[in-house]
Design a protein around this motif. Sequence first.
Motif, PDB file in Angstrom:
ATOM      1  N   SER A  46       0.804  -1.224   0.000  1.00  0.00           N
ATOM      2  CA  SER A  46       0.000   0.000   0.000  1.00  0.00           C
ATOM      3  C   SER A  46       0.833   1.268   0.000  1.00  0.00           C
ATOM      4  N   GLY A  47       2.134   1.142   0.296  1.00  0.00           N
ATOM      5  CA  GLY A  47       2.869   2.332   0.691  1.00  0.00           C
ATOM      6  C   GLY A  47       2.465   2.718   2.106  1.00  0.00           C
ATOM      7  N   ILE A  48       3.157   3.660   2.685  1.00  0.00           N
ATOM      8  CA  ILE A  48       2.877   4.036   4.077  1.00  0.00           C
ATOM      9  C   ILE A  48       1.607   4.886   4.143  1.00  0.00           C
ATOM     10  N   VAL A  49       0.699   4.481   5.023  1.00  0.00           N
ATOM     11  CA  VAL A  49      -0.592   5.144   5.203  1.00  0.00           C
ATOM     12  C   VAL A  49      -0.640   5.730   6.616  1.00  0.00           C
ATOM     13  N   ASP A  50      -0.984   7.002   6.717  1.00  0.00           N
ATOM     14  CA  ASP A  50      -1.081   7.660   8.023  1.00  0.00           C
ATOM     15  C   ASP A  50      -2.488   7.450   8.582  1.00  0.00           C
ATOM     16  N   ARG A  51      -2.595   6.602   9.609  1.00  0.00           N
ATOM     17  CA  ARG A  51      -3.873   6.353  10.271  1.00  0.00           C
ATOM     18  C   ARG A  51      -4.071   7.258  11.487  1.00  0.00           C
ATOM     19  N   TYR A  52      -3.227   8.242  11.651  1.00  0.00           N
ATOM     20  CA  TYR A  52      -3.262   9.251  12.702  1.00  0.00           C
ATOM     21  C   TYR A  52      -2.825   8.695  14.059  1.00  0.00           C
ATOM     22  N   TYR A  53      -3.387   7.576  14.492  1.00  0.00           N
ATOM     23  CA  TYR A  53      -2.997   6.971  15.761  1.00  0.00           C
ATOM     24  C   TYR A  53      -1.756   6.099  15.602  1.00  0.00           C
ATOM     25  N   PHE A  54      -1.445   5.743  14.379  1.00  0.00           N
ATOM     26  CA  PHE A  54      -0.238   5.009  14.018  1.00  0.00           C
ATOM     27  C   PHE A  54      -0.084   5.111  12.507  1.00  0.00           C
ATOM     28  N   LYS A  55       1.081   4.776  12.002  1.00  0.00           N
ATOM     29  CA  LYS A  55       1.281   4.690  10.565  1.00  0.00           C
ATOM     30  C   LYS A  55       1.342   3.227  10.170  1.00  0.00           C
ATOM     31  N   ALA A  56       0.887   2.927   8.958  1.00  0.00           N
ATOM     32  CA  ALA A  56       0.670   1.538   8.572  1.00  0.00           C
ATOM     33  C   ALA A  56       1.186   1.263   7.168  1.00  0.00           C
ATOM     34  N   SER A 109       2.590  -1.835  11.649  1.00  0.00           N
ATOM     35  CA  SER A 109       2.102  -0.604  12.276  1.00  0.00           C
ATOM     36  C   SER A 109       3.083  -0.089  13.308  1.00  0.00           C
ATOM     37  N   THR A 110       3.239   1.230  13.350  1.00  0.00           N
ATOM     38  CA  THR A 110       4.107   1.844  14.353  1.00  0.00           C
ATOM     39  C   THR A 110       3.455   1.815  15.729  1.00  0.00           C
ATOM     40  N   ASP A 111       4.288   1.791  16.761  1.00  0.00           N
ATOM     41  CA  ASP A 111       3.759   1.775  18.126  1.00  0.00           C
ATOM     42  C   ASP A 111       3.079   3.087  18.517  1.00  0.00           C
ATOM     43  N   GLY A 112       3.426   4.175  17.873  1.00  0.00           N
ATOM     44  CA  GLY A 112       2.840   5.459  18.254  1.00  0.00           C
ATOM     45  C   GLY A 112       2.277   6.187  17.047  1.00  0.00           C
ATOM     46  N   PRO A 113       1.674   7.342  17.298  1.00  0.00           N
ATOM     47  CA  PRO A 113       1.631   8.084  18.571  1.00  0.00           C
ATOM     48  C   PRO A 113       0.603   7.589  19.592  1.00  0.00           C
ATOM     49  N   GLY A 114      -0.383   6.806  19.202  1.00  0.00           N
ATOM     50  CA  GLY A 114      -1.301   6.225  20.170  1.00  0.00           C
ATOM     51  C   GLY A 114      -2.648   6.913  20.263  1.00  0.00           C
ATOM     52  N   PHE A 115      -3.508   6.336  21.099  1.00  0.00           N
ATOM     53  CA  PHE A 115      -4.918   6.749  21.153  1.00  0.00           C
ATOM     54  C   PHE A 115      -5.183   7.932  22.075  1.00  0.00           C
ATOM     55  N   THR A 116      -4.183   8.367  22.833  1.00  0.00           N
ATOM     56  CA  THR A 116      -4.372   9.566  23.666  1.00  0.00           C
ATOM     57  C   THR A 116      -3.966  10.831  22.920  1.00  0.00           C
ATOM     58  N   THR A 117      -3.678  10.695  21.632  1.00  0.00           N
ATOM     59  CA  THR A 117      -3.276  11.851  20.820  1.00  0.00           C
ATOM     60  C   THR A 117      -4.360  12.921  20.769  1.00  0.00           C
ATOM     61  N   ASP A 118      -5.628  12.494  20.693  1.00  0.00           N
ATOM     62  CA  ASP A 118      -6.717  13.456  20.517  1.00  0.00           C
ATOM     63  C   ASP A 118      -7.792  13.384  21.595  1.00  0.00           C
ATOM     64  N   GLU A 119      -7.586  12.540  22.618  1.00  0.00           N
ATOM     65  CA  GLU A 119      -8.573  12.445  23.698  1.00  0.00           C
ATOM     66  C   GLU A 119      -7.852  12.283  25.028  1.00  0.00           C
ATOM     67  N   ASP A 120      -8.449  12.831  26.063  1.00  0.00           N
ATOM     68  CA  ASP A 120      -7.932  12.649  27.411  1.00  0.00           C
ATOM     69  C   ASP A 120      -8.049  11.181  27.811  1.00  0.00           C
ATOM     70  N   VAL A 121      -7.053  10.664  28.514  1.00  0.00           N
ATOM     71  CA  VAL A 121      -7.025   9.244  28.861  1.00  0.00           C
ATOM     72  C   VAL A 121      -8.248   8.833  29.680  1.00  0.00           C
ATOM     73  N   PRO A 139      -9.981  11.577  12.538  1.00  0.00           N
ATOM     74  CA  PRO A 139      -8.656  12.112  12.210  1.00  0.00           C
ATOM     75  C   PRO A 139      -8.800  13.483  11.572  1.00  0.00           C
ATOM     76  N   PRO A 140      -7.777  14.308  11.623  1.00  0.00           N
ATOM     77  CA  PRO A 140      -7.883  15.690  11.126  1.00  0.00           C
ATOM     78  C   PRO A 140      -8.392  15.809   9.698  1.00  0.00           C
ATOM     79  N   PHE A 141      -8.027  14.865   8.828  1.00  0.00           N
ATOM     80  CA  PHE A 141      -8.434  15.007   7.432  1.00  0.00           C
ATOM     81  C   PHE A 141      -9.917  14.719   7.217  1.00  0.00           C
ATOM     82  N   LEU A 142     -10.616  14.205   8.255  1.00  0.00           N
ATOM     83  CA  LEU A 142     -12.060  13.990   8.160  1.00  0.00           C
ATOM     84  C   LEU A 142     -12.851  14.978   9.014  1.00  0.00           C
ATOM     85  N   GLU A 143     -12.178  15.790   9.803  1.00  0.00           N
ATOM     86  CA  GLU A 143     -12.871  16.647  10.759  1.00  0.00           C
ATOM     87  C   GLU A 143     -13.824  17.627  10.083  1.00  0.00           C
TER      88      GLU A 143
END
Length: 324
Positions: A256-266, A280-292, A302-306
């Motif tokens: 696929s080439g590298i795809v940015d899934r926002y919570y990780f890259k794939a 998939s990369t280990d980060g940045p993770g699910f607390t990127t856009d929400e409080d734990v 993700p930002p591109f759908l906001e």
Amino acid sequence: MLIKGIHHVSAITAKAKENYDFYTNLLGLRLVKKSVNQDDPTVYHLFYADKIGNPGTDFTFFEIPHAGRTIHGVSSISTTSLRVPNDTALTYWKNRFQQHGIDHDSITEQGNRKVIPFRDPEGQRLILISDENNTGVLGGTPWEHSPVPAQYAIIGLGPVTLTVHDATPTVAILTNVLTFKEGTNYPSSHSKQKDIRVFSTGEGGAGAEVHLEERTDLPRERLGRGGVHHVAFRVEDDTELLKWHARLQEVRIPNSGIVDRYYFKALYFREPNGILFELSTDGPGFTTDEDVNHLGETLALPPFLEDRRSEIEAKLTPLHTKRD
């Protein structure tokens, strides 16, 4: 370049609400992200995991309303394992399944580990696997608000089982392209079939294993509700993922080439039997856009759908996930 273990498993559900009820209220996992399928934002993508969604604990579901049932067969991810702390926890779960009428088998052994196979309401093939004799990749941290006591809670993903007609080309990908090494095997539960082969990577253990089953008596699987879409393997970071992309290009594996899934890259590709793998990369993770403390309570985009939020929310069936 090292594959660290299982990152996540993504499966298919036809009913997001019932799926949410089962995986949170019955299995006690935390919904760490309520989002949408980034390739089809008209449907949910639900992420269940440990307290913060650590890599290796994440079991996700794409909602495909009206999806037909999965017809089991080869070229499939036929079983997903979920780790529990010890053998005593399996007894707790057997009693819990009986109390709630969950389709399950008896406690048995898989190699040197005790397990209990069971099915979710859509027929998803699952196994609880004991960490009693396990070493290697550590499990996650149970969520303190789970209905399941912490001493029995699911702590992450265990081995995935791949079922294929001919194991040889899949073995070549696991060992020659990726970083898996073959270890022990154990008997198949199906008569006249070969032993199931165990491959591990990184620190090893249940969180870093692929089990490979060769079946000559099955047709190709037809994927639907209750089936698994893909398995993702962990890589450290963006830099390493770039190296993996170069490696796939070098050995001429379409990807696929590298795809940015926002919570990780794939990075996606199919092994020769047609099973979809993801790195998939280990980060940045699910607390990127929400409080734990409030993960999964509202729709996260993700930002591109906001800028399409109103349109997307209007097409989704409401799913109440906010904790009281």
